[in-house]
Write a protein that holds these residues in place. Structure first.
Motif, mmCIF file in Angstrom:
data_model
loop_
_atom_site.group_PDB
_atom_site.id
_atom_site.type_symbol
_atom_site.label_atom_id
_atom_site.label_comp_id
_atom_site.label_asym_id
_atom_site.label_seq_id
_atom_site.Cartn_x
_atom_site.Cartn_y
_atom_site.Cartn_z
ATOM 1 N N VAL A 1 0.888 -1.186 -0.099
ATOM 2 C CA VAL A 1 -0.012 -0.107 0.039
ATOM 3 C C VAL A 1 0.946 1.277 0.054
ATOM 4 N N ILE A 2 0.614 2.056 -1.104
ATOM 5 C CA ILE A 2 1.379 3.347 -1.227
ATOM 6 C C ILE A 2 0.849 4.581 -0.432
ATOM 7 N N GLN A 3 1.506 5.164 0.396
ATOM 8 C CA GLN A 3 1.183 6.576 1.141
ATOM 9 C C GLN A 3 2.301 7.584 0.691
ATOM 10 N N ALA A 4 2.015 8.798 0.776
ATOM 11 C CA ALA A 4 3.042 9.902 0.676
ATOM 12 C C ALA A 4 3.957 10.037 1.706
ATOM 13 N N ARG A 5 5.253 10.310 1.597
ATOM 14 C CA ARG A 5 6.230 10.382 2.450
ATOM 15 C C ARG A 5 5.953 11.804 3.385
ATOM 16 N N PHE A 6 5.526 12.885 2.616
ATOM 17 C CA PHE A 6 5.254 14.100 3.179
ATOM 18 C C PHE A 6 3.911 14.579 2.714
ATOM 19 N N PRO A 7 3.224 15.117 3.634
ATOM 20 C CA PRO A 7 1.964 15.783 3.028
ATOM 21 C C PRO A 7 2.054 16.909 2.029
ATOM 22 N N GLY A 8 1.138 16.867 1.067
ATOM 23 C CA GLY A 8 1.115 17.860 0.044
ATOM 24 C C GLY A 8 0.105 17.658 -1.062
ATOM 25 N N VAL A 9 -0.018 18.010 -2.032
ATOM 26 C CA VAL A 9 -0.769 18.053 -3.369
ATOM 27 C C VAL A 9 -0.229 17.272 -4.430
ATOM 28 N N ILE A 10 -1.177 16.454 -5.020
ATOM 29 C CA ILE A 10 -0.946 15.464 -5.906
ATOM 30 C C ILE A 10 -0.896 16.170 -7.266
ATOM 31 N N GLN A 11 0.242 16.035 -7.982
ATOM 32 C CA GLN A 11 0.557 16.834 -9.170
ATOM 33 C C GLN A 11 0.078 15.743 -10.387
ATOM 34 N N SER A 12 0.350 14.589 -10.253
ATOM 35 C CA SER A 12 0.378 13.799 -11.478
ATOM 36 C C SER A 12 0.277 12.328 -10.841
ATOM 37 N N VAL A 13 -0.698 11.533 -11.408
ATOM 38 C CA VAL A 13 -0.590 10.127 -11.114
ATOM 39 C C VAL A 13 -0.383 9.438 -12.473
ATOM 40 N N LYS A 14 0.513 8.443 -12.528
ATOM 41 C CA LYS A 14 0.838 7.624 -13.914
ATOM 42 C C LYS A 14 0.459 6.204 -13.898
ATOM 43 N N ALA A 15 -0.385 6.052 -12.987
ATOM 44 C CA ALA A 15 -0.819 4.668 -12.956
ATOM 45 C C ALA A 15 -2.431 4.421 -12.567
ATOM 46 N N SER A 16 -3.054 3.459 -13.487
ATOM 47 C CA SER A 16 -4.291 3.164 -13.254
ATOM 48 C C SER A 16 -4.644 1.797 -12.741
ATOM 49 N N ILE A 17 -5.740 1.467 -12.362
ATOM 50 C CA ILE A 17 -6.179 0.083 -12.060
ATOM 51 C C ILE A 17 -5.968 -0.944 -13.243
ATOM 52 N N GLY A 18 -5.429 -2.041 -12.706
ATOM 53 C CA GLY A 18 -4.712 -2.776 -13.929
ATOM 54 C C GLY A 18 -3.574 -2.698 -14.607
ATOM 55 N N ASP A 19 -3.022 -1.615 -14.331
ATOM 56 C CA ASP A 19 -1.566 -1.354 -15.029
ATOM 57 C C ASP A 19 -0.521 -2.286 -14.474
ATOM 58 N N ILE A 20 0.272 -2.814 -15.247
ATOM 59 C CA ILE A 20 1.256 -3.775 -14.716
ATOM 60 C C ILE A 20 2.580 -2.650 -14.458
ATOM 61 N N VAL A 21 3.175 -2.740 -13.319
ATOM 62 C CA VAL A 21 4.394 -1.870 -13.229
ATOM 63 C C VAL A 21 5.530 -2.568 -12.509
ATOM 64 N N LYS A 22 6.650 -2.037 -12.742
ATOM 65 C CA LYS A 22 7.894 -2.666 -12.307
ATOM 66 C C LYS A 22 8.543 -1.969 -11.096
ATOM 67 N N LYS A 23 9.070 -2.448 -10.407
ATOM 68 C CA LYS A 23 10.128 -1.744 -9.216
ATOM 69 C C LYS A 23 10.766 -0.894 -9.645
ATOM 70 N N GLY A 24 10.455 0.422 -8.882
ATOM 71 C CA GLY A 24 11.147 1.685 -9.334
ATOM 72 C C GLY A 24 10.486 2.526 -10.335
ATOM 73 N N ASP A 25 9.300 2.070 -10.883
ATOM 74 C CA ASP A 25 8.700 3.067 -11.949
ATOM 75 C C ASP A 25 8.220 4.225 -11.098
ATOM 76 N N ARG A 26 8.029 5.342 -11.661
ATOM 77 C CA ARG A 26 7.660 6.505 -11.074
ATOM 78 C C ARG A 26 5.959 6.613 -11.154
ATOM 79 N N LEU A 27 5.277 6.525 -10.119
ATOM 80 C CA LEU A 27 4.053 6.588 -10.165
ATOM 81 C C LEU A 27 3.143 7.915 -9.812
ATOM 82 N N ILE A 28 3.629 8.379 -8.865
ATOM 83 C CA ILE A 28 2.777 9.820 -8.469
ATOM 84 C C ILE A 28 3.959 11.010 -8.202
ATOM 85 N N THR A 29 3.517 12.106 -8.573
ATOM 86 C CA THR A 29 4.279 13.438 -8.207
ATOM 87 C C THR A 29 3.730 14.185 -7.344
ATOM 88 N N ILE A 30 4.367 14.589 -6.272
ATOM 89 C CA ILE A 30 3.579 15.490 -5.116
ATOM 90 C C ILE A 30 4.395 16.635 -4.828
#
Length: 299
Positions: free
Chosen positions: A77-106
């Motif tokens: 389960v992924i949570q934010a390290r520091f509180p903030g505003v979500i700028q972008s999300v690059k993953a949707s339900i069903g997407d296959i991701v690899k370890k290290g892929d950038r998923l969210i920008t905050i």
């Protein structure tokens, strides 16, 4: 094309059952030998198969039920390290991701700088609660599941618990697939009147999904016995259980004293000797012919 109605018709019309009348001075009753003569070519035509009675191993099993579950160590389960505003999300339900892929920008509330949230494991996105412009707060943003390994968990009620142990071989059946493995753990099921037998399954090719219902046979013991016959060979005739023994082109019903059994084999305590040739497949055709001939002679 259904083969057996035709072969059964052939069998009924061509097989010549041997029937003997045993009459004495005091009785008019007739008794019949439970035997038929079948030409080897005809037997092959109707798929009557014989096997040799031989030593074998009887496997004792316990049948249990359960379901496929997610390996908890492969759920993140992924949570934010520091509180903030979500700028972008690059993953949707069903997407296959690899370890290290950038998923969210905050954008951090304190530094006003942006930072990236990357995938901690490889897997598939199964939940998304994050959208651009939202505050991160202290909540789940994404959930990644790696389903390369799953677990089957089976309920073991008290009456079966003394029979099942960690390490026992097990055959799991789910979604018409059979998987052979071993019981990895026996653990208490909190607030439930049973234990859980947990079976680890390599899911890289099976593609099983958590929640699928499953059935298993746990192999709890085995016995080496002197004579066995196939379970499907056993027929009931005249209130007795037995097999049809082949001698030349004759098939005679032979009652047996039977012992332990499993899904495939049954122990023979007495009735036939090791090396006896008996009908192991489609023995019901011979039984049907004997019953038909007997009924005709009593009309």
């Amino acid at each position: 094309m259904n083969k057996y109605p035709l072969t059964l018709l052939l069998l009924m019309s061509i097989i010549l059952p041997v029937q003997t009348s045993l009459a004495d001075e005091d009785h008019d009753e007739e008794e019949y030998e439970e035997i038929s003569r079948i030409n080897d070519n005809l037997a092959a035509e109707v798929d009557i198969v014989t096997t040799i009675a031989s030593p074998g191993t009887i496997n004792q099993t316990v049948t249990v039920y359960g379901k496929i579950t997610q390996a908890p160590e492969h759920l993140n389960v992924i949570q934010a390290r520091f509180p903030g505003v979500i700028q972008s999300v690059k993953a949707s339900i069903g997407d296959i991701v690899k370890k290290g892929d950038r998923l969210i920008t905050i954008e951090s509330n304190e530094s006003l700088k942006t930072y990236s949230v990357r995938a901690p494991i490889s897997g598939v996105i199964v939940q998304r609660q994050a959208n651009p412009g939202e505050l991160t707060q202290e909540r789940q943003l994404l959930t990644i599941a790696n389903l390369d390994t799953v677990w089957a968990e089976f309920r073991i009620y008290p009456e079966k618990q003394s029979k099942v142990s960690s390490g026992d071989s097990v055959k799991v059946v789910t979604n018409k697939q059979q998987i052979h493995s071993n019981v990895a753990h026996l653990v208490p099921a909190l607030n439930n009147p049973y234990m859980l037998a947990r079976v680890k399954i390599d899911n890289t090719k099976l593609k099983l999904s958590p929640g699928q219902l499953a059935k298993a046979k746990i192999y709890t013991d085995k016995f080496d016995v002197g004579i066995t016959v196939k379970k499907e060979a056993i027929q009931e005739l005249g209130g007795r259980l037995g097999v049809f023994v082949k001698e030349d082109e004759s098939y005679e019903f032979t009652p047996l004293n039977l012992g332990k059994s499993d899904d495939n084999l049954i122990e023979v305590i007495s009735g036939i000797k090791k090396g006896t040739e008996y009908v192991s497949k489609n023995s019901y055709l011979i039984k049907a012919d004997i019953l038909k001939s007997e009924a005709e002679d009593h009309d």
